[in-house]
Scaffold this motif. Structure first.
Motif, PDB file in Angstrom:
ATOM      1  N   ASP A 144      36.634  30.986  20.465  1.00 47.24           N
ATOM      2  CA  ASP A 144      36.685  32.442  20.486  1.00 47.24           C
ATOM      3  C   ASP A 144      37.272  32.871  21.831  1.00 47.24           C
ATOM      4  OD1 ASP A 144      36.312  35.151  20.457  1.00 47.24           O
ATOM      5  OD2 ASP A 144      34.239  35.075  19.742  1.00 47.24           O
ATOM      6  N   VAL A 145      38.600  32.889  21.897  1.00 48.28           N
ATOM      7  CA  VAL A 145      39.276  33.155  23.163  1.00 48.28           C
ATOM      8  C   VAL A 145      39.015  34.572  23.651  1.00 48.28           C
ATOM      9  CG1 VAL A 145      41.514  33.258  24.323  1.00 48.28           C
ATOM     10  CG2 VAL A 145      41.035  31.424  22.690  1.00 48.28           C
ATOM     11  N   ASP A 146      38.940  35.532  22.741  1.00 45.09           N
ATOM     12  CA  ASP A 146      38.700  36.912  23.152  1.00 45.09           C
ATOM     13  C   ASP A 146      37.356  37.037  23.852  1.00 45.09           C
ATOM     14  OD1 ASP A 146      41.105  37.729  22.109  1.00 45.09           O
ATOM     15  OD2 ASP A 146      40.273  38.378  20.192  1.00 45.09           O
ATOM     16  N   ALA A 187      38.586  35.307  39.445  1.00 44.41           N
ATOM     17  CA  ALA A 187      38.908  35.817  38.113  1.00 44.41           C
ATOM     18  C   ALA A 187      40.291  35.339  37.672  1.00 44.41           C
ATOM     19  CB  ALA A 187      38.839  37.341  38.093  1.00 44.41           C
ATOM     20  N   GLN A 188      41.248  35.330  38.593  1.00 48.85           N
ATOM     21  CA  GLN A 188      42.581  34.838  38.257  1.00 48.85           C
ATOM     22  C   GLN A 188      42.522  33.389  37.809  1.00 48.85           C
ATOM     23  OE1 GLN A 188      45.194  35.518  41.612  1.00 48.85           O
ATOM     24  NE2 GLN A 188      44.544  37.641  41.826  1.00 48.85           N
ATOM     25  N   GLU A 189      41.711  32.599  38.500  1.00 47.88           N
ATOM     26  CA  GLU A 189      41.572  31.187  38.141  1.00 47.88           C
ATOM     27  C   GLU A 189      40.887  31.029  36.789  1.00 47.88           C
ATOM     28  OE1 GLU A 189      41.327  29.798  42.843  1.00 47.88           O
ATOM     29  OE2 GLU A 189      39.515  29.805  41.594  1.00 47.88           O
ATOM     30  N   HIS A 215      31.233  30.453  32.974  1.00 47.58           N
ATOM     31  CA  HIS A 215      31.150  28.991  32.964  1.00 47.58           C
ATOM     32  C   HIS A 215      30.175  28.489  31.906  1.00 47.58           C
ATOM     33  CE1 HIS A 215      33.714  28.000  36.423  1.00 47.58           C
ATOM     34  NE2 HIS A 215      33.345  29.179  36.883  1.00 47.58           N
ATOM     35  N   HIS A 216      29.085  29.202  31.709  1.00 45.57           N
ATOM     36  CA  HIS A 216      28.113  28.782  30.700  1.00 45.57           C
ATOM     37  C   HIS A 216      28.668  28.966  29.297  1.00 45.57           C
ATOM     38  CE1 HIS A 216      24.483  29.425  33.629  1.00 45.57           C
ATOM     39  NE2 HIS A 216      25.343  28.510  34.045  1.00 45.57           N
ATOM     40  N   LEU A 217      29.384  30.064  29.054  1.00 47.49           N
ATOM     41  CA  LEU A 217      29.972  30.289  27.739  1.00 47.49           C
ATOM     42  C   LEU A 217      31.002  29.222  27.431  1.00 47.49           C
ATOM     43  CD1 LEU A 217      30.424  31.907  25.160  1.00 47.49           C
ATOM     44  CD2 LEU A 217      32.017  33.370  26.437  1.00 47.49           C
ATOM     45  N   LEU A 218      31.838  28.897  28.391  1.00 48.93           N
ATOM     46  CA  LEU A 218      32.845  27.866  28.164  1.00 48.93           C
ATOM     47  C   LEU A 218      32.179  26.539  27.790  1.00 48.93           C
ATOM     48  CD1 LEU A 218      36.118  27.338  30.026  1.00 48.93           C
ATOM     49  CD2 LEU A 218      34.667  25.361  29.604  1.00 48.93           C
ATOM     50  N   GLU A 249      34.627  37.488  29.386  1.00 46.50           N
ATOM     51  CA  GLU A 249      33.700  37.028  30.418  1.00 46.50           C
ATOM     52  C   GLU A 249      34.417  36.516  31.667  1.00 46.50           C
ATOM     53  OE1 GLU A 249      30.707  37.630  30.348  1.00 46.50           O
ATOM     54  OE2 GLU A 249      30.018  37.726  28.279  1.00 46.50           O
ATOM     55  N   ALA A 250      35.737  36.335  31.576  1.00 47.86           N
ATOM     56  CA  ALA A 250      36.490  35.754  32.696  1.00 47.86           C
ATOM     57  C   ALA A 250      36.640  36.714  33.862  1.00 47.86           C
ATOM     58  CB  ALA A 250      37.868  35.290  32.226  1.00 47.86           C
ATOM     59  N   ASP A 251      36.609  38.019  33.578  1.00 51.93           N
ATOM     60  CA  ASP A 251      36.787  39.006  34.642  1.00 51.93           C
ATOM     61  C   ASP A 251      35.573  39.027  35.564  1.00 51.93           C
ATOM     62  OD1 ASP A 251      39.339  39.956  34.023  1.00 51.93           O
ATOM     63  OD2 ASP A 251      38.538  41.227  32.433  1.00 51.93           O
TER      64      ASP A 251
END
Length: 216
Positions: A107-109, A174-176, A135-138, A114-116
């Motif tokens: 689920d990329v969306d 966030a960029q990373e 990190h936990h979701l990934l 969560e990446a921001d």
């Protein structure tokens, strides 16, 4: 300055846990300082029971320690050697998780949302909580339950962020994160693994500047 707000009654235990965690992460409770359960309960306008439950959870997280007859104290900061061990563990677990997610499709969306991260120097606790969610979701999306649990247990790295938190993390982290998500969205496991490895290694370098002079 950190303030203590009354706990919401409908989510009492969770709210007390989050509040006490914030006090520790924001230095309102200093590393090694004894935690007075009754005083916290009075300030939060709750009974001592949810405070004890919160401290038990925080002990499992590694943020507080309990000693017989002495009660709870905030955990000490990571030493340089402990920091390096933590980075080593993260480099073993998290690039592998990113590879699995890119291979399986995810689920990329949800992951991108969560990446921001905040970029206006918020409270340390708020920043690290959002970082942990990504990190936990990934790790969860990797489909490997034990890998996910291992990554979650590494929340002990929150001790580190109670040091002089590098302002360079704001925006850059966030960029990373998004580079990892982009590789996952492209279905490229090699790039996803490399992006996560680069992110953890870059974070290590940002922190090392502030760890100089720490005991080993």
């Amino acid at each position: 300055m950190t303030t203590i707000r009354p706990a919401r009654r409908l989510t009492l235990t969770e709210d007390v846990y989050v509040s006490v965690q914030g006090l520790i992460m924001d230095h309102a409770v200093a590393p090694g300082e004894r935690i007075n359960i009754d005083a916290l309960a009075r300030q939060m306008e709750v009974s001592p029971t949810p405070v004890r439950e919160a401290l038990a959870r925080l002990e499992a997280d590694g943020l507080v320690r309990k000693r017989p007859l002495a009660g709870y104290t905030a955990a000490p900061l990571l030493t340089l050697a402990e920091f390096e061990e933590l980075v080593e563990m993260r480099l073993i677990l998290e690039p592998a998780a990113a590879r699995r997610v890119a291979t399986a499709g995810a689920d990329v969306d949800r992951l991108r949302a969560e990446a921001d991260l905040p970029d206006q120097q918020p409270r340390i606790a708020a920043f690290t909580a959002q970082d942990a969610r990504f990190h936990h979701l990934l790790a969860e999306l990797s489909g490997n339950r034990m890998l996910h649990e291992a990554v979650v247990r590494l929340r002990s790295h929150l001790h580190l962020f109670r040091l002089n938190f590098p302002a360079t993390h704001y925006g850059i982290s966030a960029q990373e994160h998004h580079r990892v998500v982009d590789a996952i969205a492209a279905g490229d496991p090699d790039r996803a693994e490399a992006a996560m490895r680069a992110h953890i290694s870059a974070a290590r370098e940002r922190h090392l500047v502030h760890l100089e002079g720490q005991p080993s």
